[in-house]
Design a protein around this motif. Structure first.
Motif, mmCIF file in Angstrom:
data_model
loop_
_atom_site.group_PDB
_atom_site.id
_atom_site.type_symbol
_atom_site.label_atom_id
_atom_site.label_comp_id
_atom_site.label_asym_id
_atom_site.label_seq_id
_atom_site.Cartn_x
_atom_site.Cartn_y
_atom_site.Cartn_z
ATOM 1 N N MET A 245 4.034 1.287 -1.221
ATOM 2 C CA MET A 245 4.837 1.318 -2.440
ATOM 3 C C MET A 245 4.038 1.866 -3.612
ATOM 4 N N ARG B 228 -2.049 -3.820 -7.030
ATOM 5 C CA ARG B 228 -1.360 -4.140 -5.778
ATOM 6 C C ARG B 228 -1.312 -5.646 -5.559
ATOM 7 N N GLU C 230 -6.406 -1.670 -6.524
ATOM 8 C CA GLU C 230 -6.177 -2.874 -5.732
ATOM 9 C C GLU C 230 -5.673 -4.039 -6.598
ATOM 10 N N PRO D 93 0.898 3.935 -3.686
ATOM 11 C CA PRO D 93 -0.205 4.616 -2.987
ATOM 12 C C PRO D 93 -1.427 4.872 -3.858
ATOM 13 N N GLU D 94 -1.218 5.061 -5.138
ATOM 14 C CA GLU D 94 -2.356 5.449 -5.961
ATOM 15 C C GLU D 94 -2.838 4.351 -6.889
ATOM 16 N N ALA D 95 -2.201 3.191 -6.799
ATOM 17 C CA ALA D 95 -2.542 2.138 -7.745
ATOM 18 C C ALA D 95 -3.830 1.431 -7.322
ATOM 19 N N ALA E 95 0.835 -1.206 0.000
ATOM 20 C CA ALA E 95 0.000 0.000 0.000
ATOM 21 C C ALA E 95 0.866 1.252 0.000
ATOM 22 N N ARG F 172 -2.072 6.747 -15.554
ATOM 23 C CA ARG F 172 -2.697 5.502 -15.983
ATOM 24 C C ARG F 172 -3.608 5.721 -17.188
ATOM 25 N N GLY G 4 0.017 5.351 -11.345
ATOM 26 C CA GLY G 4 -1.368 5.779 -11.129
ATOM 27 C C GLY G 4 -1.658 7.174 -11.678
ATOM 28 N N PRO H 245 -11.100 1.162 -5.752
ATOM 29 C CA PRO H 245 -9.873 0.821 -5.019
ATOM 30 C C PRO H 245 -8.762 1.797 -5.375
ATOM 31 N N GLY H 246 -7.975 2.163 -4.401
ATOM 32 C CA GLY H 246 -6.933 3.157 -4.628
ATOM 33 C C GLY H 246 -7.283 4.446 -3.950
ATOM 34 N N TRP I 283 -8.204 6.671 -0.822
ATOM 35 C CA TRP I 283 -7.711 6.496 0.543
ATOM 36 C C TRP I 283 -8.845 6.211 1.511
#
Lengths: 304, 469
Positions: free
Chosen positions: A37, A46, A43, A39-41, A35, B130, B127, B386-387, B389
């Motif tokens: 490594m 990940r 799930e 942060p914005e990717a 999470a 993307r 991200g 997902p992603g 916060w």
């Protein structure tokens, strides 16, 4: 002698396995590095990384893999530095060792003469002053001492650099700061063990031989008083390594402590594991050296 | 005794060997910046840390630049336009030299994007871009960027997307590129990096904007605030960041330094866990917003350096609607709402400062990655994809996802603005968070140096000049 050595080596291995087990367990419980490594990717991305890194395997498998790799000197790649962890750790070792050895040297250089003098001139003004300074020293946290020394010598008097690690002058403040951590205890030990031996028969005999008082104190009394000093100094060395972490932060010293603290914050397992392992190894080795010093200082141990 | 002497000598030699060479006195053409730490790599694509970005931007250029007024300016791209909703054209500046002497080509631009899009490289910036499907070299001075759907944030993202030299990176490898031989087109080129100690850069003679004012640029890593402050007071460093309000008065009047402060994008808020009691009730969430005296906190604890916000969308960001007003401090109203929510005698809650289990909320700040658009805070905080916060965990606002998606899937700016107004009304009313304040970035700068804090928290040191005496 040989059995002693073998026993010590076995103990060393046991301690190291224990250390790696504990670091492994603590880190496993502390969070999800993926999470951090990515942060914005999403799930799904990940999950792929987690699978690739082997985080989905059972913990026992992960630990076995870990120990097997350590045996080959491989602590894995640092997640953040993307380089093998062990060289990163070893690269920092000389700096931290230099700081620690310097502090230990300063500590002993202060504690031994002052301690002897306090013992010889017991209850003198000097002795009381030394005791007072000892209390002061033990009461001040390292980071506070460091900042105060910076304010005094670097900001007020402008005679030493504030921080850094790029000149001899820059070593003085961190060295002294760290030394204030261990000097008080060492000083107490020197004083009390000197007091124990200074009135014993063999010291009186030595005096009776007519040699000078200082020769009596250094050659006869100190050597016998040195045993507890060596013990405590050995233990203090490990604590100094720990204290070095704080000192490195205050004085911006590029040592192992800062690498490991940063890695803990980023859940960078391999660096933490390699760092803790190497530090534990050093502490164990120092204690091993202390044991050997005993044998040298006190032949009775050899007989036993 | 001889043995002890020998031991001492051995230790002394060991100490000598371990000591680095003596430092040179700091010259006048040197600018020294203190950062709390160094990023793990100098490769601008392989980390996403503020401290790393601040170093990278002075070594690398991106396609676009942003001036202190927050307007886009040409950088490695001289012009740009949208051809369709999903296809953009960029003209690449001619004759730009990399630090190793090679000339910038559109192939370098394409390569730079490809190495972040390529998932095997695990770039933490993936991200951000993307949405980019393909980067196409059209001719020796033109590239097209093709996105898989309309991507209104594209230009924002390109302000920090450094262009790296393809041939060089492929020759030295990713590893060495990030550690020992980073090469860009920026104002300063790499000299040396002593990890956690200093990064030394030197002015690049052939930089296309001209030569920067300072010949040497040093980024030191100084983790302790008190040490940083001592350094700026004694001239050991020329610039420090994030000077907290309690230290500012002292530095404002100091003979060596001055303070430069500006509002930035960072916003503070308390995310409320809407899945469980008591914050599953709207009245209780609103009560929390009424119950905190934000103005007093800003005035007394933050030296006035903050601005109360109505939602997480900051005044500086695109989409901000000034007509939506912050919750005032009103204890009476808060008590009424609490009673309405079923807690006439109040309720105890627990907050955490990082992701924790079993708490009612979490305090956090969001820096928007210096992207001046409402999407940069709304999507990562509230979207349930997902992603996100908190959207995934805490936030449950009916219809919010749809509106966020709607606003990010068109490049029609007036329409986006209307959608964001709708969103801000919605989240102010639903109150998934306690909205607090925006933050200022405050620098302390040596009087020898002329520079000003920027709203994007960048240290664009090409603008730094020696102060006129």
């Amino acid at each position: 002698m040989l059995t002693l050595l073998v026993r010590r080596v076995v103990r060393l291995v046991v301690v190291l396995v224990g250390v790696s087990l504990v670091t492994f367990a603590i880190l496993q419980a502390s969070g999800d590095p993926v999470a951090l490594m990515m942060p914005e990717a999403p799930e799904a991305d990940r999950a792929v990384l987690r699978q690739n890194m082997g985080f989905n395997d059972p913990l026992t498998i992960q630990f076995m893999r870990f120990v097997g790799n350590i045996a080959r000197g491989d602590f894995g790649q640092s997640f953040f530095h993307r380089k093998p962890a062990l060289p990163l750790v070893l690269e920092r070792m000389p700096t931290t060792m230099l700081l620690t050895v310097l502090a230990m040297g300063l500590s002993l250089g202060l504690a031994v003469p002052i301690g002897i003098f306090s013992a010889v001139r017991r209850n003198s003004l000097f002795d009381h002053a030394a005791t007072f300074v000892v209390f002061l020293g033990t009461s001040m946290p390292v980071f506070w001492t460091g900042i105060m020394l910076i304010l005094l010598f670097a900001v007020q008097f402008r005679i030493l650099p504030v921080s850094g690690w790029d000149s001899w002058a820059a070593l003085i403040l961190p060295g002294f700061t760290l030394a204030t951590f261990s000097t008080p205890l060492l000083l107490r030990i020197v004083r009390s063990s000197m007091l124990e031996v200074i009135n014993l028969d063999y010291v009186r005999t030595a005096r009776a031989k007519g040699v000078s008082e200082w020769f009596v104190i250094c050659r006869h009394a100190l050597i016998n008083a040195a045993l507890p000093l060596v013990t405590v100094a050995g233990l203090q060395f490990g604590l100094l390594l720990g204290g070095a972490i704080v000192t490195e932060t205050v004085f911006a010293v590029p040592g192992l402590g800062r690498l490991v603290v940063g890695a803990i914050r980023q859940l960078d397992f391999p660096i933490v594991q390699a760092g803790v392992f190497v530090l534990a190894l050093i502490v164990v080795l120092v204690n091993f050296a202390v044991d050997m010093l005993y044998v040298y200082l006190n032949p009775q141990i050899r007989v036993r | 005794m001889k043995r002890w002497t020998l031991l001492a000598i051995v230790l002394a030699i060991a100490a000598l060997a371990a000591l680095p060479v003596a430092a040179q006195a700091q010259a006048k053409d040197t600018l020294t910046v203190a950062l709390v730490s160094h990023a793990p790599t100098l490769d601008p694509h392989m980390h996403f840390e503020r401290v790393g970005i601040l170093v990278n931007i002075n070594m690398f250029d991106s396609l676009l630049h942003r001036n202190p007024k927050l307007e886009f300016e040409p950088s490695l791209a001289t012009s740009w336009k949208a051809l369709t909703d999903t296809q953009w054209e960029f003209k690449i500046r001619k004759g730009v030299k990399f630090h190793n002497g090679e000339t910038l080509t559109p192939d370098d631009v394409k390569y730079s994007f490809d190495r972040v899009i390529d998932q095997t490289k695990k770039s933490p910036q993936y991200g951000n871009i993307r949405a980019i499907k393909e980067v196409r070299v059209v001719n020796p001075e033109t590239v097209h960027i093709i996105t898989d759907k309309p991507f209104p944030l594209l230009l924002e993202r390109l302000v920090f997307f450094p262009i790296v030299p393809k041939k060089h990176v492929e020759t030295v490898g990713d590893q060495a590129f990030g550690a020992t031989s980073p090469v860009g087109t920026g104002p300063w080129k790499f000299v040396e990096w002593k990890r956690d100690q200093l990064i030394r850069l030197e002015a690049f003679d052939q930089h296309w904007r001209g030569k920067p004012a300072f010949k040497t640029l040093i980024f030191r890593a100084v983790p302790e605030v008190a040490t940083m402050v001592a350094e700026i007071k004694t001239g050991g460093v020329d610039l420090i960041r994030e000077v907290s309000p309690d230290i500012q008065p002292e530095l404002k009047t100091h003979p060596m330094a001055y303070i430069s402060s500006t509002p930035i994008l960072r916003v503070h808020q308390i995310e409320l866990d809407m899945r469980v009691a008591p914050f599953d009730k709207k009245a209780v969430r609103q009560a929390a917003n009424y119950a905190i005296d934000k103005q007093t906190i800003i005035q007394k604890l933050m030296a006035g350096l903050g601005r109360q916000v109505a939602t997480v969308v900051q005044p500086l960001a695109f989409g901000f609607d000034p007509d939506i007003k912050p919750y005032p401090f009103d204890q009476k109203k808060a008590k009424e709402l609490l009673a309405q929510g079923g807690f006439p005698n109040g309720v105890d809650i627990t907050l955490h400062s990082s992701e924790g289990k079993g708490t009612h909320g979490i305090y956090g700040t969001w820096g928007n990655y210096s992207v001046f658009d409402a999407d940069a805070v709304l999507h990562p905080l509230y979207h349930s994809e997902p992603g996100g916060w908190y959207g995934k965990w805490y936030t449950r606002v009916e219809g919010l996802d749809k509106l966020i998606d709607e606003a990010r899937s068109t490049v029609d700016q007036p329409r986006r603005k209307r959608t964001y107004t709708q969103i801000q009304q919605m989240i102010r009313e639903e109150a998934p968070s306690v909205y607090l304040w925006t933050q200022y970035d405050t620098l302390a700068i040596s009087k020898k140096v002329q520079y000003a804090a920027r709203p994007d928290e960048w240290l664009w040191l090409f603008d730094a000049k020696p102060a006129a005496r």
